[in-house]
Enzyme design. Structure first.
Site, PDB file in Angstrom:
ATOM      1  CG  HIS A 283       3.654  -1.912  -4.831  1.00  0.00           C
ATOM      2  ND1 HIS A 283       2.468  -2.605  -4.950  1.00  0.00           N
ATOM      3  CD2 HIS A 283       4.619  -2.760  -5.275  1.00  0.00           C
ATOM      4  CE1 HIS A 283       2.708  -3.822  -5.424  1.00  0.00           C
ATOM      5  NE2 HIS A 283       4.000  -3.946  -5.620  1.00  0.00           N
TER       6      HIS A 283
ATOM      7  CG  ASN B 191      -8.865 -11.693   0.957  1.00  0.00           C
ATOM      8  OD1 ASN B 191     -10.038 -11.387   0.773  1.00  0.00           O
ATOM      9  ND2 ASN B 191      -7.899 -11.340   0.135  1.00  0.00           N
TER      10      ASN B 191
ATOM     11  CB  CYS C  94      16.023  17.314 -16.403  1.00  0.00           C
ATOM     12  SG  CYS C  94      14.609  16.290 -15.956  1.00  0.00           S
TER      13      CYS C  94
ATOM     14  CB  CYS D  32      16.764  13.683 -13.903  1.00  0.00           C
ATOM     15  SG  CYS D  32      15.910  14.770 -12.760  1.00  0.00           S
TER      16      CYS D  32
ATOM     17  N   GLY E 258      -5.266  -9.026   3.262  1.00  0.00           N
ATOM     18  CA  GLY E 258      -5.934  -8.084   2.347  1.00  0.00           C
ATOM     19  C   GLY E 258      -5.244  -7.887   1.020  1.00  0.00           C
ATOM     20  CB  THR E 259      -2.545  -8.891  -0.842  1.00  0.00           C
ATOM     21  OG1 THR E 259      -2.090  -8.961  -2.186  1.00  0.00           O
ATOM     22  CG2 THR E 259      -1.985 -10.035  -0.040  1.00  0.00           C
TER      23      THR E 259
ATOM     24  CG  ASN F  44      -1.878  -1.162   1.192  1.00  0.00           C
ATOM     25  OD1 ASN F  44      -2.019  -1.809   0.154  1.00  0.00           O
ATOM     26  ND2 ASN F  44      -2.514  -1.453   2.301  1.00  0.00           N
TER      27      ASN F  44
ATOM     28  CG  ASP G 262      -2.834   3.314   2.698  1.00  0.00           C
ATOM     29  OD1 ASP G 262      -1.930   3.061   3.515  1.00  0.00           O
ATOM     30  OD2 ASP G 262      -3.761   2.512   2.476  1.00  0.00           O
TER      31      ASP G 262
ATOM     32  CB  CYS H 276      12.114  17.982 -13.240  1.00  0.00           C
ATOM     33  SG  CYS H 276      13.697  17.763 -12.430  1.00  0.00           S
TER      34      CYS H 276
HETATM   35  P1  OAD Z   1      -6.225  -5.800  -4.597  1.00  0.00           P
HETATM   36  O1  OAD Z   1      -7.184  -4.684  -4.819  1.00  0.00           O
HETATM   37  O2  OAD Z   1      -5.755  -6.582  -5.767  1.00  0.00           O
HETATM   38  O3  OAD Z   1      -6.879  -6.863  -3.602  1.00  0.00           O
HETATM   39  C1  OAD Z   1      -7.477  -6.479  -2.412  1.00  0.00           C
HETATM   40  C2  OAD Z   1      -7.830  -7.729  -1.641  1.00  0.00           C
HETATM   41  O4  OAD Z   1      -8.327  -7.306  -0.378  1.00  0.00           O
HETATM   42  C3  OAD Z   1      -8.920  -8.582  -2.278  1.00  0.00           C
HETATM   43  O5  OAD Z   1      -8.464  -9.933  -2.329  1.00  0.00           O
HETATM   44  C4  OAD Z   1     -10.110  -8.445  -1.333  1.00  0.00           C
HETATM   45  O6  OAD Z   1     -10.871  -9.645  -1.235  1.00  0.00           O
HETATM   46  C5  OAD Z   1      -9.412  -8.148  -0.025  1.00  0.00           C
HETATM   47  N1  OAD Z   1     -10.216  -7.389   0.938  1.00  0.00           N
HETATM   48  C6  OAD Z   1     -11.223  -6.506   0.709  1.00  0.00           C
HETATM   49  N2  OAD Z   1     -11.676  -6.002   1.851  1.00  0.00           N
HETATM   50  C7  OAD Z   1     -10.947  -6.569   2.853  1.00  0.00           C
HETATM   51  C8  OAD Z   1     -10.932  -6.433   4.284  1.00  0.00           C
HETATM   52  N3  OAD Z   1     -11.750  -5.621   4.918  1.00  0.00           N
HETATM   53  N4  OAD Z   1     -10.026  -7.170   4.975  1.00  0.00           N
HETATM   54  C9  OAD Z   1      -9.154  -8.002   4.336  1.00  0.00           C
HETATM   55  N5  OAD Z   1      -9.133  -8.167   3.007  1.00  0.00           N
HETATM   56  C10 OAD Z   1     -10.007  -7.454   2.265  1.00  0.00           C
HETATM   57  O7  OAD Z   1      -5.033  -5.181  -3.769  1.00  0.00           O
HETATM   58  P2  OAD Z   1      -3.520  -5.665  -3.682  1.00  0.00           P
HETATM   59  O8  OAD Z   1      -3.430  -7.141  -3.574  1.00  0.00           O
HETATM   60  O9  OAD Z   1      -2.907  -4.827  -2.630  1.00  0.00           O
HETATM   61  O10 OAD Z   1      -0.006  -1.832  -7.246  1.00  0.00           O
HETATM   62  O11 OAD Z   1      -2.985  -5.220  -5.100  1.00  0.00           O
HETATM   63  C11 OAD Z   1      -1.638  -5.371  -5.362  1.00  0.00           C
HETATM   64  C12 OAD Z   1      -1.149  -4.234  -6.192  1.00  0.00           C
HETATM   65  O12 OAD Z   1      -1.922  -4.119  -7.379  1.00  0.00           O
HETATM   66  C13 OAD Z   1      -1.307  -2.859  -5.540  1.00  0.00           C
HETATM   67  O13 OAD Z   1      -0.263  -2.547  -4.671  1.00  0.00           O
HETATM   68  C14 OAD Z   1      -1.328  -1.951  -6.691  1.00  0.00           C
HETATM   69  C15 OAD Z   1      -2.256  -2.743  -7.591  1.00  0.00           C
HETATM   70  O14 OAD Z   1      -2.212  -2.411  -8.884  1.00  0.00           O
HETATM   71  C16 OAD Z   1       0.442  -0.636  -7.650  1.00  0.00           C
HETATM   72  O15 OAD Z   1      -0.185   0.407  -7.548  1.00  0.00           O
HETATM   73  C17 OAD Z   1       1.791  -0.712  -8.230  1.00  0.00           C
END
Ligand code: OAD
Length: 268
Positions: free
Chosen positions: A131, A235, A172, A142, A209-210, A115, A117, A169
């Site tokens: 990230h 999750n 540059c 640059c 939460g991923t 995240n 944030d 920038c």
């Molecule tokens: P995702 O948006 O892909 O997945 C979020 C996950 O959180 C999902 O599997 C949901 O089921 C789960 N979820 C939702 N609410 C929840 C809760 N209250 N408690 C626990 N889990 C919950 O997010 P990421 O896996 O973080 O990259 O995504 C990975 C990367 O893809 C991000 O860092 C971002 C994105 O594109 C960049 O910006 C480079």
């Protein structure tokens, strides 16, 4: 607190707490889902309002920025506005509390996040960012950091000019971009090394939460498993992660405080 969970989940939380109480080296990877209960939409949620016709995967790329820097910058300004007044939820606080608790219980806890944030920091955690950081900018040409007051003034919308269109920038003249790792870009070397080492040497890996879809971060759980760690996933929805030993299918903000309270009770 425990009584509020369903009986099968209670049993799983107790198993996870027992496991965690008996292990020292813990590695935790968080994703957008941990901030969902703070009111920040995840990447798999459909975008709303002005951006409902765009997908995050089509905006968070170097190609998208090269093609239309104004569009991508405006999207991030919108995201900043969305995040600016959000605060950590019980899952962020529970993790911060656990990190502080490791001073007395001798556990070694490495917290890694995808995240951008900063809610983990706001809750008081020390965290490795894979990230980048939504509140920092750098030059797209640059790469020199662009110093502004975004980070320091995160919670004061008055001092952030969200409407500011395309900065250049001073060194540059290249366009300024958010200091975020986009699709197709390499992760920060030091942060990735910390993450790989922690995953390879941990006894328990917790994925919170991923969606486990975006690599290389999604590969950390596999690395941990290959090296003998147990894997816990938190999750509410199933993920493609097939190597999980204990699934806690509930919102992080509900289950994390209970899990940590149970673990702590077993340690004393
Ligand atoms: P995702 O948006 O892909 O997945 C979020 C996950 O959180 C999902 O599997 C949901 O089921 C789960 N979820 C939702 N609410 C929840 C809760 N209250 N408690 C626990 N889990 C919950 O997010 P990421 O896996 O973080 O990259 O995504 C990975 C990367 O893809 C991000 O860092 C971002 C994105 O594109 C960049 O910006 C480079």
């Amino acid at each position: 607190m425990l009584a509020e969970l369903s009986p099968p989940l209670i049993a799983q939380v107790q198993d996870a707490a027992k496991l965690l109480a008996s292990k020292r080296r813990i590695c935790i990877l968080t994703g957008a889902g941990i901030s969902a209960e703070s009111g920040i939409p995840t990447f798999r949620d459909k975008q709303t309002g002005l951006w409902e016709n765009y997908k995050a995967e089509d905006l968070a790329t170097p190609d998208a920025f090269a093609r239309d820097p104004k569009l991508v910058w405006s999207w991030y300004q919108w995201r900043r506005k969305l995040v600016a007044d959000k605060t950590p939820n019980p899952a962020h606080h529970a993790l911060a509390q656990w990190q502080q608790h490791t001073i007395s219980n001798q556990q070694q806890l490495t917290l890694i996040t995808q995240n951008v944030d900063n809610l983990h920091e706001q809750a008081g955690s020390i965290v490795t960012h894979l990230h980048g950081n939504l509140w920092r900018n750098r030059c797209s040409q640059c790469h020199i950091p662009y110093i502004n007051d975004l980070e320091g003034s995160k919670n004061s919308e008055d001092t952030i000019n969200f409407d500011e269109l395309l900065l250049t920038c001073p060194h540059c003249d290249g366009y300024i971009r958010p200091d975020i790792v986009w699709f197709g870009e390499a992760l920060p070397v030091q942060a990735w090394q910390t993450a790989e080492e922690a995953a390879a040497h941990c006894e328990v890996f917790i994925s919170i939460g991923t969606s486990s879809l975006v690599y290389p971060a999604a590969g950390l759980a596999q690395l941990a498993k290959q090296n003998g760690a147990k894997v816990i996933e938190i999750n509410p929805d199933p993920t493609p992660n097939t190597i999980v030993d204990i699934t806690l299918a509930e919102k992080a903000g509900v289950v994390m405080p209970v899990l940590i309270a149970q673990m702590t009770a077993l340690q004393f």
